[in-house]
Design an enzyme around this catalytic site. Sequence first.
Site, PDB file in Angstrom:
ATOM      1  N   SER A  70       0.874  -1.189   0.000  1.00  0.00           N
ATOM      2  CA  SER A  70       0.000   0.000   0.000  1.00  0.00           C
ATOM      3  C   SER A  70       0.900   1.225   0.000  1.00  0.00           C
ATOM      4  CB  SER A  70      -0.859   0.004   1.272  1.00  0.00           C
ATOM      5  OG  SER A  70      -1.406   1.291   1.492  1.00  0.00           O
TER       6      SER A  70
ATOM      7  N   TYR B  30      -0.526  -0.784  10.492  1.00  0.00           N
ATOM      8  CA  TYR B  30      -0.873  -1.078   9.096  1.00  0.00           C
ATOM      9  C   TYR B  30       0.257  -0.629   8.165  1.00  0.00           C
ATOM     10  CZ  TYR B  30      -3.359  -1.343   4.682  1.00  0.00           C
ATOM     11  OH  TYR B  30      -3.714  -1.652   3.397  1.00  0.00           O
TER      12      TYR B  30
HETATM   13  N1  LIG Z   1      -8.821  -0.975  -0.507  1.00  0.00           N
HETATM   14  C1  LIG Z   1      -7.802  -0.143  -0.371  1.00  0.00           C
HETATM   15  O1  LIG Z   1      -7.971   1.108  -0.306  1.00  0.00           O
HETATM   16  C2  LIG Z   1      -6.389  -0.688  -0.325  1.00  0.00           C
HETATM   17  C3  LIG Z   1      -5.337   0.196  -0.591  1.00  0.00           C
HETATM   18  C4  LIG Z   1      -4.032  -0.274  -0.573  1.00  0.00           C
HETATM   19  C5  LIG Z   1      -3.773  -1.610  -0.300  1.00  0.00           C
HETATM   20  N2  LIG Z   1      -4.808  -2.453  -0.032  1.00  0.00           N
HETATM   21  C6  LIG Z   1      -4.476  -3.861   0.267  1.00  0.00           C
HETATM   22  O2  LIG Z   1      -5.078  -4.663  -0.738  1.00  0.00           O
HETATM   23  C7  LIG Z   1      -5.300  -5.983  -0.238  1.00  0.00           C
HETATM   24  C8  LIG Z   1      -6.720  -6.412  -0.558  1.00  0.00           C
HETATM   25  O3  LIG Z   1      -7.608  -5.527   0.099  1.00  0.00           O
HETATM   26  P1  LIG Z   1      -9.051  -5.179  -0.452  1.00  0.00           P
HETATM   27  O4  LIG Z   1      -9.174  -3.717  -0.359  1.00  0.00           O
HETATM   28  O5  LIG Z   1      -9.288  -5.859  -1.745  1.00  0.00           O
HETATM   29  O6  LIG Z   1      -9.928  -5.821   0.732  1.00  0.00           O
HETATM   30  P2  LIG Z   1     -11.354  -6.556   0.733  1.00  0.00           P
HETATM   31  O7  LIG Z   1     -12.225  -6.079  -0.369  1.00  0.00           O
HETATM   32  O8  LIG Z   1     -11.839  -6.413   2.136  1.00  0.00           O
HETATM   33  O9  LIG Z   1     -10.981  -8.105   0.458  1.00  0.00           O
HETATM   34  C9  LIG Z   1     -10.189  -8.814   1.374  1.00  0.00           C
HETATM   35  C10 LIG Z   1     -10.033 -10.261   0.926  1.00  0.00           C
HETATM   36  O10 LIG Z   1      -9.111 -10.914   1.811  1.00  0.00           O
HETATM   37  C11 LIG Z   1      -9.732 -12.079   2.390  1.00  0.00           C
HETATM   38  N3  LIG Z   1      -9.202 -12.223   3.738  1.00  0.00           N
HETATM   39  C12 LIG Z   1      -9.260 -11.332   4.759  1.00  0.00           C
HETATM   40  N4  LIG Z   1      -8.693 -11.843   5.865  1.00  0.00           N
HETATM   41  C13 LIG Z   1      -8.245 -13.081   5.531  1.00  0.00           C
HETATM   42  C14 LIG Z   1      -7.599 -14.127   6.259  1.00  0.00           C
HETATM   43  N5  LIG Z   1      -7.329 -14.015   7.579  1.00  0.00           N
HETATM   44  N6  LIG Z   1      -7.286 -15.273   5.608  1.00  0.00           N
HETATM   45  C15 LIG Z   1      -7.596 -15.416   4.298  1.00  0.00           C
HETATM   46  N7  LIG Z   1      -8.215 -14.473   3.570  1.00  0.00           N
HETATM   47  C16 LIG Z   1      -8.555 -13.331   4.189  1.00  0.00           C
HETATM   48  C17 LIG Z   1     -11.234 -11.784   2.306  1.00  0.00           C
HETATM   49  O11 LIG Z   1     -12.063 -12.959   2.244  1.00  0.00           O
HETATM   50  P3  LIG Z   1     -12.620 -13.753   3.559  1.00  0.00           P
HETATM   51  O12 LIG Z   1     -13.203 -12.701   4.460  1.00  0.00           O
HETATM   52  O13 LIG Z   1     -13.600 -14.750   3.051  1.00  0.00           O
HETATM   53  O14 LIG Z   1     -11.412 -14.414   4.160  1.00  0.00           O
HETATM   54  C18 LIG Z   1     -11.318 -11.065   0.962  1.00  0.00           C
HETATM   55  O15 LIG Z   1     -11.306 -11.994  -0.090  1.00  0.00           O
HETATM   56  C19 LIG Z   1      -4.997  -5.917   1.263  1.00  0.00           C
HETATM   57  O16 LIG Z   1      -3.716  -6.461   1.504  1.00  0.00           O
HETATM   58  C20 LIG Z   1      -5.017  -4.413   1.575  1.00  0.00           C
HETATM   59  O17 LIG Z   1      -4.198  -4.086   2.677  1.00  0.00           O
HETATM   60  C21 LIG Z   1      -6.124  -2.038  -0.046  1.00  0.00           C
END
Ligand SMILES: NC(=O)c1ccc[n+]([C@@H]2O[C@H](COP(=O)([O-])OP(=O)(O)OC[C@H]3O[C@@H](n4cnc5c(N)ncnc54)[C@H](OP(=O)(O)O)[C@@H]3O)[C@@H](O)[C@H]2O)c1
Length: 257
Positions: free
Chosen positions: A138, A148
């Site tokens: 990120s 984080y």
């Molecule tokens: N959205 C943003 O603004 C943003 C910005 C920069 C970086 N990121 C990074 O991008 C990545 C994806 O985030 P996202 O925004 O796409 O989040 P999201 O929409 O909340 O999706 C998260 C995914 O991770 C899975 N997950 C969560 N905890 C888990 C665990 N303990 N074991 C296995 N799977 C798990 C969830 O499925 P289940 O709940 O079924 O396990 C879901 O498939 C993360 O690493 C986040 O830090 C996000």
Amino acid sequence: MTTALITGSTAGLGAAFARRLAADGHDLVLVARDTKRLREQATELHDRHGIEAEVLTADLSTDVGIDTVTARLGARRNPVDLLINNAGFGNKGRFLDVPMTDELTMLKVHCEAVLRLTSAAVEAMRERGRGGVVNVASVAAFVPRGTYGASKAWVVQFTQGVAKDLAGSGVRLMALAPGFVRTEFHERAGMGTDSIPNWMWLDADKVVAAGLADLARGKSLSIPDPRYKTLMGAAKLVPRGLLGGITSRTGRKYGPR
Ligand SMILES: NC(=O)c1ccc[n+]([C@@H]2O[C@H](COP(=O)([O-])OP(=O)(O)OC[C@H]3O[C@@H](n4cnc5c(N)ncnc54)[C@H](OP(=O)(O)O)[C@@H]3O)[C@@H](O)[C@H]2O)c1
């Protein structure tokens, strides 16, 4: 035909990786905790793109979950050519507001799982002389932002270090560092998003397309949007103490995830 394993495949960026890689003809191994959602996703991607999609239920905050995925990454049958370490989450609140167990769970999922999955994947890939790993970090890695940001800074440093160690082996590693992306992330963490200006939001499919293009170019770090590249360039010029004040005022509730 190649196989990609995506952690956190059922929502947000992980689902965008799954859509894009399936459309490109890759077989998939889909990893998350919610088996029903994984099965529905696998069926949809198989029906739409004719690819094979395996379901692997695993909670990456547990040793059992991490072991399940490392075992699949070491398997010789249908070997994994591309690993996307994407699963992650946010905790609402500043340091001391967040229970210590939640901080430790974050380090387990964002750091220990990424370390162990990368190690398992890369060992098998190096033997075959080819493969790729994308570790989702990120832009929070580049500003002072509590656990984080620290966990994502580890992801960037770790990934770029291993990429250097494996140069010439045929195995590529890249850290992907997006800004705000519209996903389930903020809602799951109970974070409000009203104060985030529209221009700061990125589209998950575009982030994935830019990230995969950077991987193909051999980059070890991808900041997949010109606006955030400029912002992060400017952040390097601001003293860290002042930057800490600015990001703290922006509020841990809202700051770049
Ligand atoms: N959205 C943003 O603004 C943003 C910005 C920069 C970086 N990121 C990074 O991008 C990545 C994806 O985030 P996202 O925004 O796409 O989040 P999201 O929409 O909340 O999706 C998260 C995914 O991770 C899975 N997950 C969560 N905890 C888990 C665990 N303990 N074991 C296995 N799977 C798990 C969830 O499925 P289940 O709940 O079924 O396990 C879901 O498939 C993360 O690493 C986040 O830090 C996000």
